[in-house]
Design an enzyme around this catalytic site. Structure first.
Site, short mmCIF file in Angstrom:
data_model
loop_
_atom_site.label_atom_id
_atom_site.label_comp_id
_atom_site.label_asym_id
_atom_site.label_seq_id
_atom_site.Cartn_x
_atom_site.Cartn_y
_atom_site.Cartn_z
N GLY A 77 36.81 -10.70 -45.41
CA GLY A 77 35.79 -10.00 -46.18
C GLY A 77 34.46 -10.72 -46.08
O GLY A 77 34.38 -11.86 -45.60
N CYS A 78 33.42 -10.06 -46.56
CA CYS A 78 32.07 -10.62 -46.43
C CYS A 78 31.90 -11.85 -47.30
O CYS A 78 31.46 -12.90 -46.81
CB CYS A 78 31.03 -9.56 -46.73
SG CYS A 78 31.27 -8.66 -48.29
N TYR A 79 32.23 -11.74 -48.58
CA TYR A 79 32.13 -12.93 -49.45
C TYR A 79 33.02 -14.06 -48.93
O TYR A 79 32.58 -15.20 -48.82
CB TYR A 79 32.51 -12.58 -50.89
CG TYR A 79 31.51 -11.78 -51.68
CD1 TYR A 79 30.22 -12.26 -51.91
CD2 TYR A 79 31.86 -10.56 -52.26
CE1 TYR A 79 29.31 -11.53 -52.69
CE2 TYR A 79 30.96 -9.84 -53.03
CZ TYR A 79 29.68 -10.32 -53.25
OH TYR A 79 28.79 -9.61 -54.01
N GLU A 93 24.52 -15.23 -44.66
CA GLU A 93 25.03 -14.44 -43.54
C GLU A 93 24.56 -13.01 -43.74
O GLU A 93 24.14 -12.62 -44.83
CB GLU A 93 26.57 -14.46 -43.52
CG GLU A 93 27.17 -13.79 -44.75
CD GLU A 93 28.68 -13.60 -44.72
OE1 GLU A 93 29.36 -14.32 -43.99
OE2 GLU A 93 29.17 -12.72 -45.46
#
Lengths: 343, 343, 343, 343
Positions: free
Chosen positions: A149-151, A309
């Protein structure tokens, strides 16, 4: 030239996959599916792709995918890939899942946080967690890749050097994360309206966000032991970008700057900035880079790591392509040599 | 591989030139100058270029430029290029000026609007106006190229088909233009602060903007006669992008859609959308495309043209590289195959 | 102290009515309805009203409204007020409709643009168009007030002095309008997402927007003759605000600045700026003021009027309260003495 | 009706003081000073005040201030008020300083962080720190009031109940704060440009921000002992608002929600939200409220407090007026009954 399928390409990670793969010398998108938009030109929905992509959305059909693809990306919400993976794998097609279906090793944990029964739990053990900075070797031969996932990507890349070196108290970490609104996807929701999310910031899911078990599992892998973490995400008035501000207590002296530089010296998509720096998310907008800086305010025992990011790229589509490149033996940066768009 | 110099690379067009040229197979930036930042790493000022550009800003020195460059871009405010051009041209270096110094053929007009005496007026006649969609042939052999301003690019590409076809009243055109704040450059000015320009819109320079004489000259070239135009620019709360909404009165019947499609069918950086479309600036964010749509509301005699571009790319740095590609015989799209960043 | 009902208070005009009426010395909100949110605390949905409003949304019930209100505001989409108005009027309750139901005098035109049959066409003749700067006297005794749309308010206030004076060609007007995203309301729609509408601008409804017939009718009233107008709205990346940039051809000499100042010298909510000004929407953010400036670029025969307003206030909720004040004999500025929030 | 002077009214806190005082029934602004804008109409610089404020900026003159004011607000950068305070106090004029000059009790600490020698250190002991929720009684009779900084207000109001109750480890607190760009003021600076600060977030001053010693002093007062805190501010892409996300380790069991509600039950400008809430900065945009929520994620020993405020109001101009109201015996909410502007 491998043939690529994208399932669920009407969302933001879908259009990013299409944008980046359009310049890839070894991969060509052959099938793009969407239930809602079947029959529509991709470039009609996303005019930025006019002249670049002449595909038409087709309905989702695993047989068609298997017949026309060497690899299929799932840019869908959770609980879709788990229904298709077995059929594709059985026919030799690689599956790169950008959703959460195969990220969590413990089935019960996954079912608790995602609220559905897992449709192909027997495949979980063979899934490789697609964080190249940890699992590059395993990705080389993985047929089922579960992209982070992004986090979790930003939090893991930020804490990893410290956990591996064993110089912080892994029992009480803090991750204060700020995400752009694209993290909520391209679905009509009042909370994601410009009038609700612009010119304002707020925390959410303080009592527990779905990325929490993934973060704990991932950090535990780096630490070699269970970790304790408080994770507070914030909806930030910007389109893209995640800033993770990470706090930990030092338990041993060490040269933090040297530690981070050594850990990532061979990683082309992790950039450790000079001591004293404060990376901005815009420096990675549109690029696959995660940019880090490490601080020790007033020389105390609290270490602060800043990680930024592009949530849609290193946090999703870019990392997925990076995994594909590794899996198929391409240059890891192919299709990803994108410089951040600034301003 | 040609060697490129960039003068004034600390601004937004400068960093865009660096970003795009970093992927160019036939050109390499060899010199980057800045008075204020001489001695500083480029990537220190623009961290998005870390790992991409390892140049250091040097002080401006025409001799050094001449010795190390085949072509020099001027990404400076007006009244700089006019002082250097002669020396560079004398030593065989091509000059591509992104500023206004050589855009206006009439010296007195230029001096009136820019408020300074022209330092090398004798060079004006040999300067070629760098709008490829009009002057491609001339650019092929031009040594001094004057790239169009951001507003003039969008206004000219929008009106050109109608003026060439002679189907509108050229004496009373209207250009209502909306620009992102990056059009004001990267200089500290209260009006460009986020707190002054976000969440608000306003017109400016209604009584006369410096791009007005350039627009009139350019449209006159397409029309073959003098034109009359009211030009109202608006500061719009976004980083990049220009939307030009253009109004004219039809004087003859014609198939507007067919006219536009025919005019631009061979232009790779002008995209005529299907009838009824409304292009958004974000579809060209980060790309060199100018996207157009033509409308005739309620079938009346008013034609409305919608034109969008990225003011820093097709309106500046991208168009300059396009001119360089034409001049040096490269593929016109080299370094410019950038897909708009969406969302 | 009059009792006020608000139907459809979950939208942006609803919350603005609640905010402004909370400070009104002569009016108190007694009923707030919402089908979807019935039973929920208003301040739970809109935390900005915590400590200010302790009402609970109730289901829509005309009987309850009639029993508890002296006036009812309709902050609903079109085609709701037309079903309730008769019952309320019959019981002596005044109706102030912020939707489009009673704005257009010609029933067929209304039905064509709004796509439904009018449920109470017999009431249309008694409705008064709630633009105080035109109809103040009629509003004094009106029982059914149709508040103007947001675009029509700015376009009419901008053109009115010129049309009344007969100094422009009323047959070919142009209104290039830019609206913040709140104009689309608080409904979940992909096009209003931050990720779709931030950092970008685009035109929409070029072939015909629902406000067009209202604008034509209103301008015709000022002109005393039918007008011709091209109206192009643009979705602008801001929360609130409308900028109308208006173009017309002068047909007679006149002192434009004096004309505008004279026309609005007694209007407390129309501010004519000094010659040469360019009003910004942020100067009226949160206030009921429409701010105007008039220009004649290069002394030509094109007049340019710049008009800005807060679309939710002078373009909706504020104007509705202004009408209420006039109707009930209160000070016209009561509850509306709000200074724009800047920055 | 008291007479108010504002020194340095060309900045954002200055225009906010003017906006809010324009509705105050007991106070009237009589003098507004600015070196740079002397002689200019206030409403020319801030058109939102047209029709509301007809003052003209005058040059700074302590004699004139003393002669015409009962109280003077300093909305200046640091190191101005300290040069004027003595003369004003000597003539019986109250001084309310929104800058940092009198916030820090330890002169050496102040001089270290602000880099200048204190010009009137003998006045420091008589200055009262203007946080009404702590010092209301002292403010009642204070002649020199030092208003808290924006970050310190949110951090102190968030931690105060826990420190007073002694239920957290005061030696290792964390304050992760996000501020809108208006916190940097209305001065031309590249970092505050829309193109530099929109659509991006970044930390800054991680090694030490000027508000750190003020925060430590203030928290220490609540705790009755020295505290240890890591404070990381972030520049967030919005105009107004501060979100402070505060972390501490619980050392004793307690009902957190009840603790917060009891502590602030009589405070009209501190709003404790229901358990589980996540306040957004937009709910306090334009209002003097600080909104709080307290969480204990997964029932662990980390407590998370969320605090939001409008940095220009409760973090500056509003709090200053609140102090004035207390000092002069007015209703504490006079001029401050502003409801947040939402959306």
């Amino acid at each position: 030239m491998i043939r690529v399928g994208i399932v669920g390409a009407t969302g933001y990670t879908g259009v990013e996959l299409l944008r980046m793969l359009s310049t890839h010398p070894n991969a060509k998108v052959s099938v793009v599916t969407s239930r809602a938009e079947a029959g529509r030109q991709v470039s009609d929905l996303f005019p930025s792709l006019r002249g670049v992509c002449d595909l038409v959305f087709s309905d989702v059909n695993p047989d068609e995918l298997a017949a026309n693809c060497d690899v299929v990306f799932y840019a869908t919400p959770h609980a879709t890939a788990m229904h298709h993976a077995e059929a594709l794998l059985a026919r030799g097609v690689k599956v790169i899942d950008l959703s959460a279906d195969f990220r969590i090793r413990d089935q019960a944990t996954w079912e608790k946080w995602y609220g559905v029964e897992h449709a192909s739990a027997h495949l979980i053990p063979q899934a490789v967690y697609g964080l190249p900075e940890r699992n590059r070797a395993k990705i080389t031969s993985a047929d089922l890749i579960a992209c982070p996932g992004c986090y979790p990507t930003s939090v893991q890349l930020g804490f990893a050097p410290l956990l591996e070196a064993g110089v912080i108290n892994a029992a009480s970490l803090i991750a204060d994360c700020k995400s752009g609104v694209s993290g909520a996807g391209r679905k009509a929701a009042v909370g994601s309206l410009l009038c609700e999310s612009a010119d304002s910031i707020h925390a959410y899911a303080v009592s527990g966000h779905r990325h929490l078990p993934e973060i704990k599992q991932g950090l535990g892998d780096f630490a070699g032991t269970e970790v304790g973490i408080t994770f507070v995400p914030h909806l930030t008035p910007m389109i893209r970008g995640i800033q993770a501000t990470l706090y930990a207590t030092l338990t041993a002296e060490c040269d933090l700057q040297a530690l981070f530089e050594a850990r990532y010296k061979d990683e082309i998509f992790v950039d450790v900035m000079p001591a004293g720096s404060s990376p901005a998310t815009r420096t990675v907008r549109g690029s696959n880079v995660c940019r880090l800086a490490v601080h020790r305010p007033q020389g105390g025992d609290t270490v602060v790591i800043l990680a930024v990011e592009d949530n849609l790229i290193k946090g999703a589509a870019g990392q997925a392509i990076q995994c594909m490149n590794i899996r198929f033996g391409f240059n890891e940066a192919e299709g990803l040599s994108l410089v951040g768009l600034m301003p």
